[in-house]
Design a protein around this motif. Structure first.
Motif, mmCIF file in Angstrom:
data_model
loop_
_atom_site.group_PDB
_atom_site.id
_atom_site.type_symbol
_atom_site.label_atom_id
_atom_site.label_comp_id
_atom_site.label_asym_id
_atom_site.label_seq_id
_atom_site.Cartn_x
_atom_site.Cartn_y
_atom_site.Cartn_z
ATOM 1 N N ALA A 1 7.030 -9.235 1.527
ATOM 2 C CA ALA A 1 7.455 -8.106 0.699
ATOM 3 C C ALA A 1 7.990 -8.588 -0.647
ATOM 4 O O ALA A 1 7.672 -8.014 -1.701
ATOM 5 C CB ALA A 1 8.518 -7.290 1.426
ATOM 6 N N VAL A 2 8.796 -9.640 -0.629
ATOM 7 C CA VAL A 2 9.344 -10.185 -1.878
ATOM 8 C C VAL A 2 8.220 -10.714 -2.766
ATOM 9 O O VAL A 2 8.227 -10.516 -3.991
ATOM 10 C CB VAL A 2 10.365 -11.295 -1.574
ATOM 11 N N ALA A 3 7.238 -11.384 -2.145
ATOM 12 C CA ALA A 3 6.115 -11.912 -2.927
ATOM 13 C C ALA A 3 5.346 -10.787 -3.608
ATOM 14 O O ALA A 3 5.001 -10.883 -4.805
ATOM 15 C CB ALA A 3 5.185 -12.710 -2.015
ATOM 16 N N VAL A 4 5.074 -9.716 -2.877
ATOM 17 C CA VAL A 4 4.379 -8.571 -3.471
ATOM 18 C C VAL A 4 5.214 -7.985 -4.598
ATOM 19 O O VAL A 4 4.688 -7.615 -5.658
ATOM 20 C CB VAL A 4 4.083 -7.505 -2.388
ATOM 21 N N TRP A 5 6.513 -7.887 -4.389
ATOM 22 C CA TRP A 5 7.407 -7.329 -5.395
ATOM 23 C C TRP A 5 7.411 -8.183 -6.665
ATOM 24 O O TRP A 5 7.382 -7.659 -7.785
ATOM 25 C CB TRP A 5 8.813 -7.252 -4.808
ATOM 26 N N LEU A 6 7.434 -9.508 -6.503
ATOM 27 C CA LEU A 6 7.491 -10.411 -7.663
ATOM 28 C C LEU A 6 6.176 -10.433 -8.433
ATOM 29 O O LEU A 6 6.170 -10.651 -9.649
ATOM 30 C CB LEU A 6 7.855 -11.826 -7.204
ATOM 31 N N ILE A 7 5.078 -10.242 -7.722
ATOM 32 C CA ILE A 7 3.782 -10.212 -8.409
ATOM 33 C C ILE A 7 3.746 -9.082 -9.426
ATOM 34 O O ILE A 7 3.185 -9.213 -10.512
ATOM 35 C CB ILE A 7 2.634 -10.060 -7.393
ATOM 36 N N GLY A 8 4.394 -7.969 -9.079
ATOM 37 C CA GLY A 8 4.475 -6.854 -10.008
ATOM 38 C C GLY A 8 3.187 -6.070 -10.092
ATOM 39 O O GLY A 8 2.278 -6.215 -9.274
ATOM 40 N N ALA B 1 3.788 -3.950 2.483
ATOM 41 C CA ALA B 1 4.513 -3.978 1.220
ATOM 42 C C ALA B 1 3.686 -3.375 0.092
ATOM 43 O O ALA B 1 4.215 -2.671 -0.778
ATOM 44 C CB ALA B 1 4.904 -5.416 0.875
ATOM 45 N N LEU B 2 2.387 -3.632 0.091
ATOM 46 C CA LEU B 2 1.516 -3.062 -0.926
ATOM 47 C C LEU B 2 1.448 -1.537 -0.804
ATOM 48 O O LEU B 2 1.404 -0.823 -1.806
ATOM 49 C CB LEU B 2 0.114 -3.657 -0.812
ATOM 50 N N ALA B 3 1.440 -1.040 0.440
ATOM 51 C CA ALA B 3 1.438 0.407 0.632
ATOM 52 C C ALA B 3 2.713 1.024 0.068
ATOM 53 O O ALA B 3 2.676 2.098 -0.560
ATOM 54 C CB ALA B 3 1.292 0.729 2.117
ATOM 55 N N ALA B 4 3.852 0.363 0.277
ATOM 56 C CA ALA B 4 5.109 0.853 -0.285
ATOM 57 C C ALA B 4 5.086 0.782 -1.813
ATOM 58 O O ALA B 4 5.600 1.675 -2.498
ATOM 59 C CB ALA B 4 6.280 0.040 0.265
ATOM 60 N N ALA B 5 4.479 -0.268 -2.341
ATOM 61 C CA ALA B 5 4.388 -0.410 -3.793
ATOM 62 C C ALA B 5 3.547 0.710 -4.405
ATOM 63 O O ALA B 5 3.854 1.215 -5.496
ATOM 64 C CB ALA B 5 3.791 -1.770 -4.149
ATOM 65 N N ARG B 6 2.496 1.118 -3.720
ATOM 66 C CA ARG B 6 1.674 2.217 -4.215
ATOM 67 C C ARG B 6 2.483 3.500 -4.320
ATOM 68 O O ARG B 6 2.212 4.348 -5.167
ATOM 69 C CB ARG B 6 0.483 2.439 -3.298
#
Length: 215
Positions: free
Chosen positions: A86-93, A34-39
């Motif tokens: 994935a949701v947790a990573v997304w919510l952390i922002g 999820a972090l890789a997708a966020a990058r």
């Protein structure tokens, strides 16, 4: 008992004691996906896909190779853990530390899944060397797929110590069990050594020597 470590009822070790590492490893690797997708500034659906591929990729390959039921197909909780990560990573922002956490989460995952992969292969009767190989595959294959999807250099092509840490974790676990240690002490030893090697590579830049052809 979780599905990833589901074996013949007559086999009682090490699957029960390593069930904690099982879900923890999936969650940690899913978070790195999820972090890789966020990058890449992708949406939540893509982040969840990255999380699932990374979280279950290595274990899927292992199960197919050793002839075990593919763990996440028979237990929906693994996919749920990936989506939750994935949701947790997304919510952390967007946080300054978030992407640095990717490397350290990956280090934890390499160590935990190196041990878990070796333990499941052992439970299915694989020889010691194959257990080590299965541990390395379990720990690394999901990250390989993640990097390919993200367009990043594969961990297999980086000179920094990654795969070696997974091999150390799996090898130390197998060796400790061969010497008579119980499951938990062997697992802690293997995971600890694997994490220490990866952490040293991250903090001090350790790497294996590169091939130098003779002139």
């Amino acid at each position: 008992m979780t599905a990833n470590v589901l074996v013949d009822p007559e086999i009682v070790a090490p699957e029960r004691l390593l069930a904690v590492l099982d879900f923890a490893g999936v969650a940690v690797f899913a978070a790195t996906g999820a972090l890789a997708a966020a990058r890449l500034k992708q949406d939540l659906v893509t982040a969840a896909f990255f999380a699932a591929i990374t979280g279950v990729g290595g274990g899927t390959l292992r199960d197919l190779l050793i002839g075990a039921p593919v763990f996440w197909v028979t237990d929906w909780r693994y996919v749920a853990v990936c989506v939750a990560a994935a949701v947790a990573v997304w919510l952390i922002g967007a946080r300054e530390w978030r992407f640095r956490a990717l490397l350290w989460l990956d280090a934890v995952g390499l160590a935990a899944y190196g041990v878990l992969g070796a333990a499941k292969a052992e439970a299915w009767g694989a020889p010691a060397l194959i257990c080590v190989v299965m541990g390395a595959l379990t720990a690394c294959f999901g990250g390989v797929v993640r990097d390919l999807l993200a367009g990043q250099p594969s961990i297999l092509l980086r000179r920094e110590i990654t795969v070696s840490a997974a091999i150390l974790a799996a090898g130390a676990y197998v060796a400790a069990k061969a010497l008579g240690l119980d499951d938990w002490p062997a697992a802690i030893l293997g995971a600890g050594l694997g994490f220490a090697l990866r952490a040293g590579a991250l903090k001090r830049g350790w790497s294996l020597p590169a091939f130098a052809p003779r002139s």
